[in-house]
Motif scaffolding. Structure first.
Motif, PDB file in Angstrom:
ATOM      1  N   LYS A  43       0.879  -1.175   0.091  1.00  0.00           N
ATOM      2  CA  LYS A  43      -0.106   0.038   0.078  1.00  0.00           C
ATOM      3  C   LYS A  43       0.898   1.324  -0.128  1.00  0.00           C
ATOM      4  CE  LYS A  43      -3.941  -2.211   2.157  1.00  0.00           C
ATOM      5  NZ  LYS A  43      -4.776  -2.090   3.346  1.00  0.00           N
ATOM      6  N   VAL A  44       2.023   1.332   0.569  1.00  0.00           N
ATOM      7  CA  VAL A  44       2.825   2.277   0.736  1.00  0.00           C
ATOM      8  C   VAL A  44       3.661   2.525  -0.636  1.00  0.00           C
ATOM      9  CG1 VAL A  44       4.786   3.385   1.975  1.00  0.00           C
ATOM     10  CG2 VAL A  44       2.863   2.077   3.150  1.00  0.00           C
ATOM     11  N   ILE A  45       3.799   1.422  -1.210  1.00  0.00           N
ATOM     12  CA  ILE A  45       4.701   1.651  -2.408  1.00  0.00           C
ATOM     13  C   ILE A  45       3.881   1.857  -3.571  1.00  0.00           C
ATOM     14  CG2 ILE A  45       6.034   0.563  -4.204  1.00  0.00           C
ATOM     15  CD1 ILE A  45       7.434  -1.053  -1.621  1.00  0.00           C
ATOM     16  N   GLY A  46       2.489   1.108  -3.606  1.00  0.00           N
ATOM     17  CA  GLY A  46       1.704   1.352  -4.577  1.00  0.00           C
ATOM     18  C   GLY A  46       2.061   0.659  -5.989  1.00  0.00           C
ATOM     19  N   LYS A  47       1.254   0.777  -6.821  1.00  0.00           N
ATOM     20  CA  LYS A  47       1.410   0.093  -8.209  1.00  0.00           C
ATOM     21  C   LYS A  47       2.781   0.802  -8.720  1.00  0.00           C
ATOM     22  CE  LYS A  47      -2.963  -2.043  -8.975  1.00  0.00           C
ATOM     23  NZ  LYS A  47      -4.242  -2.116  -9.872  1.00  0.00           N
ATOM     24  N   ILE A  55       4.675  10.349  -2.254  1.00  0.00           N
ATOM     25  CA  ILE A  55       5.078  10.410  -0.994  1.00  0.00           C
ATOM     26  C   ILE A  55       6.454  11.360  -0.773  1.00  0.00           C
ATOM     27  CG2 ILE A  55       5.735   9.616   1.315  1.00  0.00           C
ATOM     28  CD1 ILE A  55       3.843   7.349   0.807  1.00  0.00           C
ATOM     29  N   ARG A  56       7.214  10.986  -1.619  1.00  0.00           N
ATOM     30  CA  ARG A  56       8.725  11.599  -1.699  1.00  0.00           C
ATOM     31  C   ARG A  56       8.746  12.969  -2.274  1.00  0.00           C
ATOM     32  NH1 ARG A  56      10.880   6.059  -3.358  1.00  0.00           N
ATOM     33  NH2 ARG A  56      12.106   5.331  -1.223  1.00  0.00           N
ATOM     34  N   SER A  64      12.521  21.740   0.738  1.00  0.00           N
ATOM     35  CA  SER A  64      13.517  22.270  -0.001  1.00  0.00           C
ATOM     36  C   SER A  64      14.134  23.678   0.268  1.00  0.00           C
ATOM     37  CB  SER A  64      12.633  22.586  -1.548  1.00  0.00           C
ATOM     38  OG  SER A  64      11.780  23.579  -1.227  1.00  0.00           O
ATOM     39  N   SER A  65      13.458  23.961   1.367  1.00  0.00           N
ATOM     40  CA  SER A  65      13.953  25.257   2.021  1.00  0.00           C
ATOM     41  C   SER A  65      15.004  24.954   2.982  1.00  0.00           C
ATOM     42  CB  SER A  65      12.824  25.913   2.815  1.00  0.00           C
ATOM     43  OG  SER A  65      12.661  25.036   3.951  1.00  0.00           O
ATOM     44  N   GLN A  66      15.273  23.668   3.180  1.00  0.00           N
ATOM     45  CA  GLN A  66      16.433  23.475   4.191  1.00  0.00           C
ATOM     46  C   GLN A  66      17.826  23.410   3.021  1.00  0.00           C
ATOM     47  OE1 GLN A  66      15.807  19.870   6.400  1.00  0.00           O
ATOM     48  NE2 GLN A  66      14.139  20.625   7.096  1.00  0.00           N
ATOM     49  N   GLN A  67      18.937  23.535   3.906  1.00  0.00           N
ATOM     50  CA  GLN A  67      20.330  23.426   2.923  1.00  0.00           C
ATOM     51  C   GLN A  67      20.862  22.139   2.721  1.00  0.00           C
ATOM     52  OE1 GLN A  67      21.431  26.296   1.923  1.00  0.00           O
ATOM     53  NE2 GLN A  67      19.697  27.435   3.092  1.00  0.00           N
ATOM     54  N   LYS A  68      20.123  21.156   3.292  1.00  0.00           N
ATOM     55  CA  LYS A  68      20.596  19.822   3.372  1.00  0.00           C
ATOM     56  C   LYS A  68      19.735  19.090   2.353  1.00  0.00           C
ATOM     57  CE  LYS A  68      22.613  19.545   7.889  1.00  0.00           C
ATOM     58  NZ  LYS A  68      22.616  18.652   9.289  1.00  0.00           N
ATOM     59  N   LYS A  69      20.540  18.088   1.796  1.00  0.00           N
ATOM     60  CA  LYS A  69      19.759  17.016   0.665  1.00  0.00           C
ATOM     61  C   LYS A  69      18.816  16.092   1.561  1.00  0.00           C
ATOM     62  CE  LYS A  69      19.121  15.066  -3.349  1.00  0.00           C
ATOM     63  NZ  LYS A  69      18.179  15.597  -4.260  1.00  0.00           N
ATOM     64  N   ILE A  70      17.518  16.009   1.270  1.00  0.00           N
ATOM     65  CA  ILE A  70      16.479  14.909   1.857  1.00  0.00           C
ATOM     66  C   ILE A  70      16.521  13.682   1.078  1.00  0.00           C
ATOM     67  CG2 ILE A  70      14.198  14.807   2.799  1.00  0.00           C
ATOM     68  CD1 ILE A  70      14.513  17.643   3.424  1.00  0.00           C
ATOM     69  N   PHE A  71      16.466  12.722   2.015  1.00  0.00           N
ATOM     70  CA  PHE A  71      16.016  11.276   1.202  1.00  0.00           C
ATOM     71  C   PHE A  71      15.048  10.584   2.299  1.00  0.00           C
ATOM     72  CE2 PHE A  71      20.636  12.183   0.175  1.00  0.00           C
ATOM     73  CZ  PHE A  71      20.547  11.938  -1.074  1.00  0.00           C
ATOM     74  N   LEU A  72      14.172   9.897   1.475  1.00  0.00           N
ATOM     75  CA  LEU A  72      13.443   9.059   2.219  1.00  0.00           C
ATOM     76  C   LEU A  72      13.430   7.695   1.767  1.00  0.00           C
ATOM     77  CD1 LEU A  72      10.638   8.622   4.007  1.00  0.00           C
ATOM     78  CD2 LEU A  72       9.340   8.999   1.828  1.00  0.00           C
ATOM     79  N   GLU A  73      13.718   6.692   2.757  1.00  0.00           N
ATOM     80  CA  GLU A  73      13.775   5.139   2.546  1.00  0.00           C
ATOM     81  C   GLU A  73      12.617   4.566   3.058  1.00  0.00           C
ATOM     82  OE1 GLU A  73      17.518   4.073   4.358  1.00  0.00           O
ATOM     83  OE2 GLU A  73      18.639   5.432   2.873  1.00  0.00           O
ATOM     84  N   ILE A  74      12.190   3.856   2.366  1.00  0.00           N
ATOM     85  CA  ILE A  74      10.755   2.824   2.948  1.00  0.00           C
ATOM     86  C   ILE A  74      11.423   1.479   3.003  1.00  0.00           C
ATOM     87  CG2 ILE A  74       8.445   2.348   2.536  1.00  0.00           C
ATOM     88  CD1 ILE A  74       8.314   4.624   0.539  1.00  0.00           C
TER      89      ILE A  74
END
Length: 76
Positions: A43-47, A55-56, A64-74
């Motif tokens: 359900k979280v990953i989806g088709k 979500i990502r 995007s306003s932060q100075q750091k690169k953001i990653f989301l791992e599931i």
């Protein structure tokens, strides 16, 4: 950001109590590690990964306003 991820994911899954977000912060990156019940992974990953991509997209736009690169791992 952690609260945003939980707010997006909890209504999607069958086991909202098992949604956990851990934060790993380095000098140039912030990694959010989302873990859900094994039964809810689909359900979280989806088709074709469409839900995960959406979500990502929201998380990256919000960060995007932060100075750091953001990653989301599931994961489980």
């Amino acid at each position: 950001m952690k609260q945003l991820i939980e707010t997006i994911v909890k209504p999607i899954v069958d086991f909202p109590d098992e949604v956990h977000v851990d934060v790993v912060e380095n000098t140039s990156t912030i990694t959010y590690q989302l873990s859900v019940n094994k039964a809810d992974m689909g359900k979280v990953i989806g088709k074709q990964g469409r839900v995960a991509k959406a979500i990502r997209t929201v998380v990256y736009a919000a960060g995007s306003s932060q100075q750091k690169k953001i990653f989301l791992e599931i994961g489980e």
